[in-house]
Scaffold this motif. Structure first.
Motif, mmCIF file in Angstrom:
data_model
loop_
_atom_site.group_PDB
_atom_site.id
_atom_site.type_symbol
_atom_site.label_atom_id
_atom_site.label_comp_id
_atom_site.label_asym_id
_atom_site.label_seq_id
_atom_site.Cartn_x
_atom_site.Cartn_y
_atom_site.Cartn_z
ATOM 1 N N ASP A 291 50.048 41.763 37.554
ATOM 2 C CA ASP A 291 51.387 42.289 37.592
ATOM 3 C C ASP A 291 51.950 42.787 36.211
ATOM 4 O O ASP A 291 52.740 42.093 35.597
ATOM 5 C CB ASP A 291 52.393 41.326 38.348
ATOM 6 C CG ASP A 291 53.769 41.972 38.582
ATOM 7 O OD1 ASP A 291 53.957 43.141 38.196
ATOM 8 O OD2 ASP A 291 54.718 41.421 39.419
ATOM 9 N N ILE A 292 51.381 43.987 35.882
ATOM 10 C CA ILE A 292 51.621 44.154 34.558
ATOM 11 C C ILE A 292 53.006 44.537 34.018
ATOM 12 O O ILE A 292 53.384 44.062 33.262
ATOM 13 C CB ILE A 292 50.510 45.770 34.059
ATOM 14 C CG1 ILE A 292 49.300 45.267 34.174
ATOM 15 C CG2 ILE A 292 50.959 46.200 32.779
ATOM 16 C CD1 ILE A 292 48.192 46.233 33.842
ATOM 17 N N PRO A 293 53.875 45.272 35.020
ATOM 18 C CA PRO A 293 55.229 45.459 34.726
ATOM 19 C C PRO A 293 56.022 44.158 34.522
ATOM 20 O O PRO A 293 56.771 44.213 33.622
ATOM 21 C CB PRO A 293 55.740 46.101 36.003
ATOM 22 C CG PRO A 293 54.449 46.824 36.601
ATOM 23 C CD PRO A 293 53.269 45.972 36.463
ATOM 24 N N ARG B 174 42.982 37.649 33.771
ATOM 25 C CA ARG B 174 42.486 37.849 34.824
ATOM 26 C C ARG B 174 41.712 39.061 34.518
ATOM 27 O O ARG B 174 40.519 39.514 35.494
ATOM 28 C CB ARG B 174 43.286 38.310 36.027
ATOM 29 C CG ARG B 174 43.856 36.918 36.455
ATOM 30 C CD ARG B 174 44.121 36.846 38.156
ATOM 31 N NE ARG B 174 45.206 37.989 38.549
ATOM 32 C CZ ARG B 174 46.450 37.587 38.570
ATOM 33 N NH1 ARG B 174 46.915 36.629 38.591
ATOM 34 N NH2 ARG B 174 47.199 38.600 38.822
ATOM 35 N N CYS B 175 41.815 40.134 33.672
ATOM 36 C CA CYS B 175 41.571 41.551 33.342
ATOM 37 C C CYS B 175 40.133 41.191 33.428
ATOM 38 O O CYS B 175 39.247 40.804 32.788
ATOM 39 C CB CYS B 175 41.853 42.021 32.112
ATOM 40 S SG CYS B 175 41.425 43.816 31.774
ATOM 41 N N ILE B 176 39.287 42.346 34.067
ATOM 42 C CA ILE B 176 37.894 42.567 34.192
ATOM 43 C C ILE B 176 37.696 43.816 33.411
ATOM 44 O O ILE B 176 36.461 44.471 33.466
ATOM 45 C CB ILE B 176 37.206 42.432 35.613
ATOM 46 C CG1 ILE B 176 37.836 43.578 36.470
ATOM 47 C CG2 ILE B 176 37.413 41.063 36.204
ATOM 48 C CD1 ILE B 176 37.309 43.603 37.928
ATOM 49 N N ARG B 177 38.544 44.542 32.697
ATOM 50 C CA ARG B 177 38.286 45.532 32.047
ATOM 51 C C ARG B 177 37.732 46.728 32.677
ATOM 52 O O ARG B 177 36.762 47.423 32.068
ATOM 53 C CB ARG B 177 37.182 45.300 30.622
ATOM 54 C CG ARG B 177 37.387 43.695 30.119
ATOM 55 C CD ARG B 177 38.615 44.012 28.806
ATOM 56 N NE ARG B 177 38.652 42.830 28.157
ATOM 57 C CZ ARG B 177 39.563 41.855 28.379
ATOM 58 N NH1 ARG B 177 40.556 41.978 29.259
ATOM 59 N NH2 ARG B 177 39.577 40.614 27.631
ATOM 60 N N CYS B 178 38.288 47.224 33.758
ATOM 61 C CA CYS B 178 37.623 48.226 34.553
ATOM 62 C C CYS B 178 38.417 49.553 33.957
ATOM 63 O O CYS B 178 37.872 50.485 34.105
ATOM 64 C CB CYS B 178 38.119 48.068 35.885
ATOM 65 S SG CYS B 178 39.761 48.237 36.273
ATOM 66 N N SER B 179 39.467 49.379 33.374
ATOM 67 C CA SER B 179 40.114 50.662 32.880
ATOM 68 C C SER B 179 40.981 51.437 33.769
ATOM 69 O O SER B 179 41.486 52.513 33.551
ATOM 70 C CB SER B 179 39.347 51.720 31.939
ATOM 71 O OG SER B 179 38.608 52.231 32.677
HETATM 72 S S1 SF4 Z 1 43.281 47.505 36.070
HETATM 73 FE FE1 SF4 Z 1 43.675 47.375 33.760
HETATM 74 S S2 SF4 Z 1 44.513 45.166 33.793
HETATM 75 FE FE2 SF4 Z 1 43.540 45.469 35.796
HETATM 76 S S3 SF4 Z 1 41.431 44.843 35.793
HETATM 77 FE FE3 SF4 Z 1 41.446 46.759 35.102
HETATM 78 S S4 SF4 Z 1 41.702 47.111 33.109
HETATM 79 FE FE4 SF4 Z 1 42.363 45.019 33.601
#
Ligand code: SF4
Lengths: 471, 195
Positions: free
Chosen positions: A381-383, A312-317
């Motif tokens: 939900d990265i964790p 789903r990641c949109i690479r927002c950082s």
């Molecule tokens: S917060 Fe991290 S995981 Fe979530 S969309 Fe941005 S870069 Fe991707």
């Protein structure tokens, strides 16, 4: 095929080794801390301005899940729409295939201009082109700094975040750009003059894509500097390399992502430039448009019901800027184009090789404090994915002594309350340090104790400390 | 070697064998908002762009004041004839565009909440390169072109046209997060909002 997936950098040390080196670099840590603290504050403000932020996040999550769960259908739709508007769609199973396609499309060109793209970094495009005698010029200022410095990027959004102005001046001077001072204005002007000549003469451009719309065939690029617009409109031929998961179903869906992305990423209401185009438009922009759809581990990631949400990641950082581990170790410690929390879950899945020690170490590069999940605009939900991948890594390794400790870590981290209790009891440090060797970063309490300037939160459980100080 | 397309689509289908269900997308977020001249002007100014709120009668005098004596790219379809300006008309080479002092355009839509102007290549806007290479972009927005929110703006736009969303002048924060305007796109953005 059968070649190594270049999503991790060849010869990179495993995360804990690289992290130890980075922790000793006080200049690096100062640059990083300043940057992440600044971006973090600005983001909170930009997000706080929208009363419907949570609803937008939920919509973003739902749209992306819909995409992933019907990916075959949306890809076919996208292909049909792009083709109907005069574009050409190519499919690439892996990095090598994608690079071959781009190289073939370059034809006789010896130089191409590029707008910053994670997908092309992931496949090692610049190196592949160079091997065939084609020079790829990075046109994003930070990417140019990284390229001229013969360096690796360390942040998704600000790849040269680890460099300060005097270092950048040195890099430009060595490359013959000759800036007269280290004033950011002067440095930017030097880059502008250097690159404008390239923009006006280059025949071929390569870009990534932030989104592509299945029902219209429109491709979308967000940027700040205008180098994207230059690449997307001036050269005769445009080649866009895009991960499969970047498709969104409908034009309307952009209304969600055009709000979520800029505020999460650069903390702006809107980034300076967003370009959308659909196939080719006679008399305006490139005469030829090619869209390369890249798999390179994505379908394998999709097959894991827990891990697939990473797509789903949109690479927002945003997750990088709140991560206490990233803040101290920097992006290059992750040894991959995808650093920080998202890198810790995406890279091992894209590599999909339990024998790649470097990738296998990444799910342990986290404190599981949960800050990444809280900021993620698409609610990854990265964790949970980290915990899941840790368990997978343990399985893959067998029951070696090391793996027992890893399993213990997975068990401790599987539950927040267990984790906090373990920290309160101080048992975590014992758990990992009893053999006198810490070979991964299981958590801040354990790993940072191995570094003399580690800010170990005294007595207080880390999660509480984090919530109070950063949350 | 099997066809890459067939193989990838096959992998996708195999990966989704667990038949994940997808909850419907709930669009309960804010869709409409204040489309006032004041909000738009305030948000544009926030980007370090220059903004002028003017009546229809004031447009030409103000343009003349800002642009007199300059060589300005003027796309077809603009209703204003600005005295004292050397109008450059397409077709122009990239070198000619590069040497122009500025460009004058209209727009398709503006978004009040974000301070964004959107160009779609329609009348008075020209092709995308025109607003990219000259260093000074002057854009005139009519009040009926203002949409309150991003959703309202996207609804009005035709996705089949090449679109450029502009929010302030070109900028970078790549060096120690210091904002510098005008890396590659126009360094100066000036917007006239006509009431
Ligand atoms: S917060 Fe991290 S995981 Fe979530 S969309 Fe941005 S870069 Fe991707």
């Amino acid at each position: 095929m059968g070649t190594r997936n270049p999503v991790t950098w060849l010869g990179s040390p495993t995360f804990p080794e690289a992290a130890r080196t980075a922790l000793a670099d006080t200049q690096l840590r100062r640059n990083l801390r300043n940057a992440t603290t600044t971006i973090r504050g600005r983001r909170a403000q930009a997000v706080g301005e929208l009363p419907d932020w949570e609803r937008l996040r939920r919509a973003g999550e739902a749209i992306k899940d819909d995409v992933l769960h019907h990916l075959d259908r949306y890809l076919e739709q996208l292909e049909a729409a792009v083709t109907a508007r005069g574009g050409v769609v190519h499919w690439a199973r892996d990095a090598a295939e994608a690079n071959d396609i781009v190289l073939r499309l370059c034809g006789d060109a010896r130089e191409v201009v590029k707008v910053k793209s994670m997908a092309t970094q992931e496949i090692g495009l610049n190196e592949a082109l160079a091997a065939a005698g084609v020079h790829a010029v990075e046109t994003d200022l930070a990417e140019l700094i990284v390229q001229l410095g013969d360096d690796r990027p360390s942040h998704i959004l600000v790849p040269a975040i680890h460099r300060n102005r005097s270092e950048i001046r040195e890099i430009f001077r060595a490359a013959g750009l000759g800036p007269a001072s280290d004033d950011p204005r002067v440095l930017a002007e030097a880059a502008r003059a250097h690159l404008r000549r390239k923009f006006l003469s280059c025949e071929v451009a390569v870009s990534g894509a932030n989104f592509a719309v299945a029902d219209t065939g429109s491709v979308v690029v967000l940027e700040s500097e205008g180098n994207g617009r230059m690449c997307l409109t001036l050269p005769r031929k445009l080649i866009t390399v895009m991960g499969l998961e970047k498709v969104v179903p409908t034009w309307q869906d952009l209304e969600v992502f055009l709000q979520l992305l800029p505020r999460s990423s650069t903390a702006e209401r809107m980034n300076p430039y967003t370009s959308t185009w659909t196939g080719v438009t006679p008399g305006d922009g490139p005469e030829e448009f090619h869209l390369v759809l890249l798999d390179n581990g994505r379908t394998a990631t999709l097959a894991d019901p827990v891990g697939r949400q990473a797509l789903r990641c949109i690479r927002c950082s945003a997750c990088l800027n709140v991560c206490p581990v990233y803040e101290r170790t920097g992006g290059r410690s992750y040894g991959s184009v995808y650093p920080g929390p998202i890198g810790a879950i995406l890279t091992p899945q894209l590599v999909d090789d339990p024998h790649d020690e470097q990738a296998a170490s990444l799910p342990f590069a986290s404190s599981l404090c949960g800050a990444c999940f809280e900021v993620c605009p698409v609610r990854i939900d990265i964790p949970s994915v980290l915990t899941h991948l840790r368990a997978r890594a343990v399985e893959a390794k067998g029951r070696s002594a090391e793996s027992v400790a890893m399993a213990a870590a997975a068990w401790v981290f599987a539950s927040a309350s267990r984790y906090e209790k373990a920290q309160k009891l101080g048992s975590l440090a014992r758990l990992f340090a009893h053999d006198g060797r810490i070979s991964w970063l299981p958590g801040p309490g354990a790993a940072w104790t191995s570094s003399r300037d580690a800010p170990v939160p005294a007595r207080e459980p880390f999660r509480e400390w984090w919530r109070k100080n950063r949350g | 070697m099997a066809d890459a397309r067939a193989e990838i689509l096959g992998r996708v289908r195999a990966a989704l064998r667990d038949k994940p269900d997808t909850p419907p997308v709930v669009r309960d977020y804010v869709r409409t908002g204040d489309a006032s001249v004041e909000l738009l002007a305030d948000r544009i100014a926030h980007y370090r762009a220059t903004v002028h709120v003017v009546t229809p009668d004031e447009v030409v005098p103000l343009l003349a004041e800002r642009l007199a004596g300059k060589r300005i790219v003027v796309p077809d379809g603009l209703p204003w004839d600005v005295p004292g300006v050397t109008a450059l008309r397409d077709p122009l080479t990239v070198e000619e565009l590069d040497r122009a002092d500025g460009v004058l355009t209209g727009c398709a839509v503006a978004i009040a909440q974000t301070g964004t102007i959107v160009l779609d290549g329609g009348p008075g806007q020209g092709r995308r390169a025109l607003t990219l290479l000259p260093d000074h972009h002057v854009c005139v927005v009519r009040s009926d072109q203002i949409a309150g929110t991003v959703p309202e703006a996207l609804e009005r736009l035709d996705p089949l046209r090449p679109l450029t969303f502009i929010s302030g002048p070109s900028a970078t924060s790549d060096i120690e997060l210091d904002r510098v305007e005008g890396v590659h796109g126009p360094r100066r953005l000036e917007v006239l909002v006509v009431t």
